[in-house]
Design a protein around this motif. Structure first.
Motif, PDB file in Angstrom:
ATOM      1  N   ILE A 130     124.567   1.336  14.183  1.00 63.50           N
ATOM      2  CA  ILE A 130     123.726   0.949  13.906  1.00 63.50           C
ATOM      3  C   ILE A 130     121.937   2.310  13.343  1.00 63.50           C
ATOM      4  O   ILE A 130     121.282   1.842  13.190  1.00 63.50           O
ATOM      5  CB  ILE A 130     123.373   0.339  15.112  1.00 63.50           C
ATOM      6  CG1 ILE A 130     123.106   1.619  17.094  1.00 63.50           C
ATOM      7  CG2 ILE A 130     124.258  -0.871  16.111  1.00 63.50           C
ATOM      8  CD1 ILE A 130     122.949   0.854  17.628  1.00 63.50           C
ATOM      9  N   ASP A 137     118.418   6.059  15.418  1.00 67.65           N
ATOM     10  CA  ASP A 137     117.478   5.665  15.624  1.00 67.65           C
ATOM     11  C   ASP A 137     117.671   4.757  17.269  1.00 67.65           C
ATOM     12  O   ASP A 137     116.959   4.652  18.263  1.00 67.65           O
ATOM     13  CB  ASP A 137     116.359   5.422  15.331  1.00 67.65           C
ATOM     14  CG  ASP A 137     115.509   7.294  14.951  1.00 67.65           C
ATOM     15  OD1 ASP A 137     115.500   8.011  15.072  1.00 67.65           O
ATOM     16  OD2 ASP A 137     115.143   6.649  13.462  1.00 67.65           O
ATOM     17  N   ARG A 138     118.333   3.023  16.356  1.00 60.93           N
ATOM     18  CA  ARG A 138     118.324   2.053  17.080  1.00 60.93           C
ATOM     19  C   ARG A 138     119.613   2.296  18.387  1.00 60.93           C
ATOM     20  O   ARG A 138     119.065   2.204  19.646  1.00 60.93           O
ATOM     21  CB  ARG A 138     118.947   1.308  16.410  1.00 60.93           C
ATOM     22  CG  ARG A 138     117.932   0.998  15.507  1.00 60.93           C
ATOM     23  CD  ARG A 138     118.579  -0.481  14.729  1.00 60.93           C
ATOM     24  NE  ARG A 138     118.291  -1.418  15.916  1.00 60.93           N
ATOM     25  CZ  ARG A 138     119.686  -2.377  16.162  1.00 60.93           C
ATOM     26  NH1 ARG A 138     120.588  -2.192  15.330  1.00 60.93           N
ATOM     27  NH2 ARG A 138     118.869  -3.466  16.783  1.00 60.93           N
ATOM     28  N   ASP A 179     117.233   4.007  21.255  1.00 62.47           N
ATOM     29  CA  ASP A 179     116.240   3.112  22.127  1.00 62.47           C
ATOM     30  C   ASP A 179     117.585   2.314  22.377  1.00 62.47           C
ATOM     31  O   ASP A 179     117.104   1.235  23.792  1.00 62.47           O
ATOM     32  CB  ASP A 179     116.288   1.934  21.038  1.00 62.47           C
ATOM     33  CG  ASP A 179     114.583   2.722  19.669  1.00 62.47           C
ATOM     34  OD1 ASP A 179     114.372   3.963  20.638  1.00 62.47           O
ATOM     35  OD2 ASP A 179     114.366   2.630  19.163  1.00 62.47           O
ATOM     36  N   TRP A 237     120.278  -6.702  22.125  1.00 63.32           N
ATOM     37  CA  TRP A 237     120.605  -5.734  21.879  1.00 63.32           C
ATOM     38  C   TRP A 237     122.552  -6.356  21.978  1.00 63.32           C
ATOM     39  O   TRP A 237     123.379  -5.698  22.144  1.00 63.32           O
ATOM     40  CB  TRP A 237     121.053  -4.998  22.832  1.00 63.32           C
ATOM     41  CG  TRP A 237     119.814  -4.148  22.266  1.00 63.32           C
ATOM     42  CD1 TRP A 237     119.133  -3.494  23.479  1.00 63.32           C
ATOM     43  CD2 TRP A 237     119.338  -2.796  21.852  1.00 63.32           C
ATOM     44  NE1 TRP A 237     117.759  -3.425  23.007  1.00 63.32           N
ATOM     45  CE2 TRP A 237     118.415  -2.267  22.196  1.00 63.32           C
ATOM     46  CE3 TRP A 237     120.540  -2.604  20.404  1.00 63.32           C
ATOM     47  CZ2 TRP A 237     117.726  -1.143  21.214  1.00 63.32           C
ATOM     48  CZ3 TRP A 237     119.825  -1.907  20.090  1.00 63.32           C
ATOM     49  CH2 TRP A 237     118.279  -0.746  20.093  1.00 63.32           C
TER      50      TRP A 237
END
Length: 211
Positions: free
Chosen positions: A27, A30-31, A34, A68
């Motif tokens: 993914i 950055d994701r 998060d 998520w």
């Protein structure tokens, strides 16, 4: 004090365990950052390691974070892609010790269902002389009770045990009980330690060109 058994952690000693690396690939970094900031995924995994149901704990967590959900379920559905690769030199050391008549135990934070899922894929998991799996014991490292349970079951005094783990807190807890310890930062250093202790020679330890 003479070493009478050698104890291996599994994650990051025998099998690399880097979930962040998997998610960075799937993914993007950055994701992934998060998601890990939003969801306590390592806490979720601790619940599995304490004996929680492998699928239910992860899927319940996924349902609690619908944004998520698909990514969290990967922790269960793609677990073999998270637990990779095998650290082949460490597996060689385990088998070399046993070939010399040295008992080898596991002491690992690993869920019951996860371990049963992993065993067919990693044959060496079936080869330990004794298994100490947190999911079966209901206690995780570095809680002192898990080390006490090992001592009571194997019947060896703490000073006769040599334990390798990649986490300093797990090592410190074992050392506090009088165990001999090695903070694992790669198989070559572990091989050198086993040679220094007189448990293996350099050739048996794979230090002369095999790895």
């Amino acid at each position: 004090m003479t070493i009478q058994a050698v104890i291996f952690d599994i994650g990051n000693v025998l099998i690399e365990w880097q979930p962040e690396r998997y998610y960075d690939r799937i993914i993007g970094p950055d994701r992934r950052r998060d998601m890990f900031a939003t969801v306590d995924l390592h806490g979720m995994n601790d619940a599995v390691d304490r004996g929680g149901d492998f699928t239910q704990v992860i899927y319940d967590t996924a349902d609690a974070y619908p944004e998520w959900r698909a990514e969290i379920r990967m922790w269960r559905d793609n677990w073999l892609d998270l637990a990779t690769p095998v650290i082949e030199h460490s597996v060689h050391l385990m088998r070399a010790l046993q070939a010399r008549g040295v008992p080898v135990f596991s002491l690992t934070n690993f869920g019951r269902g996860t371990y049963e899922f992993a065993r067919p894929h990693f044959p060496f998991l079936n080869e330990f002389d004794r298994d100490y799996i947190s999911g079966h014991l209901g206690v995780i490292k570095p809680e002192p009770q898990i080390y006490q349970m090992v001592e009571q079951d194997c019947g060896l005094a703490p000073g006769h045990l040599l334990f390798a783990d990649d986490r300093a807190d797990n090592i410190a807890a074992a050392q506090a009980r009088g165990w001999q310890v090695h903070l694992f930062d790669g198989p070559r250093g572990w091989a050198e330690r086993l040679v220094a202790e007189g448990l293996l020679d350099r050739d048996a330890a794979g230090l002369d060109g095999q790895f």
